[in-house]
Every structure is written in structure tokens, then in C-alpha cells.
Design an enzyme around this catalytic site. Sequence first.
Site, PDB file in Angstrom:
ATOM      1  CG  ASP A   1      -1.734   1.062   1.128  1.00  0.00           C
ATOM      2  OD1 ASP A   1      -2.649   1.331   0.506  1.00  0.00           O
ATOM      3  OD2 ASP A   1      -1.581   2.042   2.225  1.00  0.00           O
TER       4      ASP A   1
ATOM      5  CD  GLU B   1      -1.805   2.144  -3.501  1.00  0.00           C
ATOM      6  OE1 GLU B   1      -3.194   2.597  -3.613  1.00  0.00           O
ATOM      7  OE2 GLU B   1      -1.676   2.270  -2.379  1.00  0.00           O
TER       8      GLU B   1
END
Length: 680
Positions: free
Chosen positions: A321, A358
Amino acid sequence: MSPADPLRNLGVRHTSRGGEIRVWSAHATSIELCIFDDDDPNWVAKRVPLTRDGDVWQATTRSLVPGAAYALSVDGPSGPTHDFDPERFLLDPYARGLERTPDGAWRSYVQDDSFDWGDARKPGTPLDHTIVYEAHAKGLTKLNPDIPEELRGTYAGLAHPSTIAYLKELGVTAVELLPVHQFVSEQRLRKMGLVNYWGYNTLAFFSPHAGYATREAQFGGTGAVLREFKGMVKLLHEAGLEVILDVVYNHTSEEGPGGPTSSFRGIDNASYYRQTPDGAYIDTTGCGNTLNFELPAAQRLVLDSLRYWANEVQIDGFRFDLAATLGRGEGAEFSPDHPLLHAILDDPALQGVKMIAEPWDVGLGGWQVGNFPDGWSEWNDGYRDRMRNFWLRDIAGARESGTASEGIGSLARRLAGSNHVFSLERGPLASVNFITAHDGFTAADLVAYDRKHNLGNGENNRDGSNDNKSFNHGVEGPTSDEQVLAIRRKAVRNLLGTLLLSAGIPMLTAGDEFGRSQRGNNNAYCHDSELTWLSWDRSEWQQDLFEVVKTLIRLRRENPALRPVRFGRWGETTPSASQMDWYNKSGETMTLEDWDSPEERTLQYLAASTPEFEEFNRILLVVHGLETDVSVTLPAHEGVERYTLLWDSGHDDISNIEGVHRPGEELPMAPTSILLFRAD
């Protein structure tokens, strides 16, 4: 690992002299280990002072045995960047087990790691065969009537034969779970009576989230939750399914200054969190704090956590993330040469583990798609946006103005692996292609809503993106208009068909395969309810869509020309690349006008594999991106004698459609549709 490594063996480990604990803190002046009474979780039965060796504090005691609950008491200097308080009980950053006291306080405990893996092995699915299925550990099975009620929404439910049979029938190869490190809900949400359902608010990086375990495991004593988690991984592996974890190392649940202090802030706030000299946090995550990855101890924390999950829990891959934060060094600036980004790839204990970034965060210079080192795969938001625009916003614009906003060239680049984004050395498998993800509209909502409908999130519809690149096809939300419904369903087939027939690694969001809706909510992070859980009570059209997606996955598997490993070079034959030829609707080589004209949004993409490990294969993909009928002339190409129809997005079922065609033959094509042929 060198014995002199100062960051070795952090956390608790068992030795012949008892349990040894090692804690890193550069600014502490004292640390005590507090071991709690077995019967009273608030009573400190024993205090053991840690001794300092450099910046690592350590102690050994025979009281650190499996099941022992403990905390850290840390003292240090005062000042704007410090937050020491020896009266606080702090979690060990390396704790493998966490428990809560009756009054809600968190405690570390010494984990029992024992587990029998038997003959289970990691599947080792090659990247070019990988199809990622992004799912929520609870939401995937919470409503499944084929699973015993006590197992629904749990790790055990995820590994239930019913779940595994479903995943195998669909054909995906890897389940990517939203965060399953122990997390908590933010203070703001709790005050509103809401929860953090997605889990991007990590409390502990080495402990599985207990709330996803069965009640039996939650109350089953030391190691029970971890054993259920490992049992899930084992059963999925035995079925040939990989497990990828969405991991959140960029920030912690301690929020901003004044937030709940549970661990890092109380151990060494000045070191672990990025901040200015006056103590103001530098937040590149939008979550209140940002871990400081200039710090070798923070880098080591990530590596040790990854090693633990990849080896002791047998996890196959990780999706990071806000991964740009992990690449921020001096001055909080991103660099693709950041030592942590390379250490993750080069670590001998992490070889063969899939690493997916990401590739952005919310800080200055945070969008870094295409800039991660070779060996990383990245979420490709440019792919997402262009596919949505091509099939949705361009169509909406054409309805309003009579012409689409652009031609088909930008779609073609992404269809072929996004070589304008990822370097030749990295190849198409650097791109994780997706149409939707956990955040944003579902595929069904993309074609049914022009606007977000997030009032239920408690922020007066302010949260969630306003740039969804969606199109409601004339009606906002649910409708009984059969014509609108038919067009919407075809649009979903086009979106998912493009996804599963593109070069790169496809990621399918759980529920899109049957048209799951969140009723227009594009930020349902705070809903642990039937809004976000997958329904297993499905209509006929939803089952039809499931069959379409299942067919597309099978066709991808059977046709290696659709999944090249490398980018080709002009004039050369590159092993495991696909030789690509591009034709217009007349079967002629594409001209510049064909690529760029908004009036000419039809192409024919002939891809031939250059095999190393599989049989030769060639396909023809025809894409038509206007709401008008068109005739296409199948291209004449050396070595191609016939085209066999494999899939037509204009129909749920092609069994009654003429299947074999010759080069030069003219075919009618439905508005906004895709045809896939095998070329022999």
C-alpha cells in the site's frame, strides 16, 4: 546474516537461557520489560530492565514463554519530537501475538509458532500465468450459505471446500487479501459508530488480525489464531492457489500527534516518524503519520516482517500500500534507488516472492508509476483510467457531441503491455492491470452511476473520488429498462474482456465476476455489512456474467500470445514476447489517422507468441469502440489460413454463431464490442 549485525533477532526468540527480547530505540534512556500475571492482565507480575548495546536494548528471562503477556515501559528525554512516558504499556513492534484485556488494552504475547505444514508447498505460479483476485478475508465468505455459519467470514471459511471450489471454477490463481495484519479502527470512525472495514490501519506487523478468525480460535489459547491462518494458507496451497497479502508499512494506527500511542511513538517518536524539528509530522500517506524509511531500523522492520510472513507463514506475495512512501529517503523524496526497494528484491529469504507496488502516495512527487526497480510489478492506474475512458466516458461524450474524445491508439498501447510506461528491461509483467479495486466503484457500478453516493459514510458525500470515469448509460442507478440494462451488461463484458485479454498481470476485484454493486458508494471502507460482503444469491444475468469471466480466464490460459513475458524489439525475434501486427477495420496496416481519429475507433490486433516453454499460438483481437455497427475485413497475414471465433462480447453465448472465417472475409460487428479469434 553476520553475528555482528546490530539489528539481528529483534523481538522475542527462544534461547537456552530463556526468552530473549531485543528492542531498537536510539533516544530512550531506559526500557523495562513488563510481564503480566496469568490471571490478571493488568497486574505486572515481573519487571525486567533491558540493557543497552548501541541502539538495541535487550534482556533474557525464563518468564518469556509461549502465552506470556508482556509490554514495554520506555523512558527518555522530553522535547517537541519525543513522546516518552514510562507509565505507558507499549507493544513490542515485533510481537507475533496480540491480545486484549477486558478493558480493551492491547498486550503483546509470546507466540506459539508450531504448525504441521505436511507436504504443502507454495504453488510457484509464473507471473505470466498469474490472475490476481482481490478479496476481503471476511467479506468473501460472510454470506455463503454453503459454509457452516460459524466459519463464515473467517480464515477457515476462506479455506472451506466451497470457497476453494468457487475460486478454482473461476480460474484465478492467487487470492490477494486486503490487510490481515492486526489493525484497529481510527478514533474518528469509532466516535461516528463506524469501523475500518478494509483494514489499512495497522497495529502490528507480525500478528494476524484476530477478528477474522473463528470464535473457537479467538478463544482457543496461544497460537490458535495463527494456526487457523496457517491452515488457510496450507489448504489454498494444496489447491494450487497462491496467497498475496496487502501490506501497509507506510504508516501505523498511531495516527497524528495526539493520536493513540501504542508502540512506535512511545519507543522512539523522533526516529520512527517523519517530522519537522518542532515535532509536526510530515504526512505523505494522508493517514496522520509516515514511517521514516531513511532509518535502517524501519527498513529492517519491513524486511523482517516480510521474511516472517513469506517463510514461516508461507505467503506467496505482497502488495504494498502507498509503496512510494517506502522509497522516500533524505528530504522525504522518492528515489527508485532507495535501499529498501532494492533490499526487498535482493533478500535471499524473499526470492521467488511476488512484489507488487501501489506506486504512489499523497506526498509531493508521489505518483511514481513505472519508476520502481526491475523486479517489482506495479498497479497501473493509467491502464485503469484509459480503459474506463474508452468504454465509458468516450461513449458518453460521443452521445452528447457526436464524436468520441480520442482515437484507439492509447488503448492499444495499454492492451499490448504499456511499454510507454514500463521499460524494455521490465517488460509487460511489470504492469498489474485493473479496472476496479477495493476503493472506487465496482464494475457494475461503473456502468450504472455517473456520481458517487457516499452519504452513508458520514461525511456528507465529501469522501471518495469525484473522478470515476464512469457512465450510467442514461439512468442514474437501478433501472428496469431492459435496453439500458443490456447495454450496461455489455459494457461490463467489454471492460472485463479487455482486462483479461491484455498483456500484463490482470487483477480482478472479488464480485465483479457476477456484477456486484455497492449502490454507488465508491469509498465503502467503513461498512462491514451486506453492502460490502459478497452475495451468493445471484440472478440469471449474474450467472451469465460469471460464465463469461470464467471463459475469458480459460482463454487467457490457453492462448500464450495473450500473455507475453517480454516486450518485443522491432525487427528481432524475442523469446516469450508476442509479435504484434495492427490492422484497421479494412484489414490494412494501421495508419496514423487510424490510430488517432475519434471517428475510427476500430482495430485488429494480431499477436503471435515466440515460445520458450509452450506451443506456438496466434490470436486476433478485434476492438470496436463506437455505438455504431461496423464491418471488419479479417486481415490476410502470412501463415494464417483461418480465424476461429473464441469469444464475442456482444453475446453471452456464441454457440449459435458461425465460428470459422477466412482471411479477407468481411464480418459484421456489433456496436462497442470485442471479438477474439484463434488464428491458424
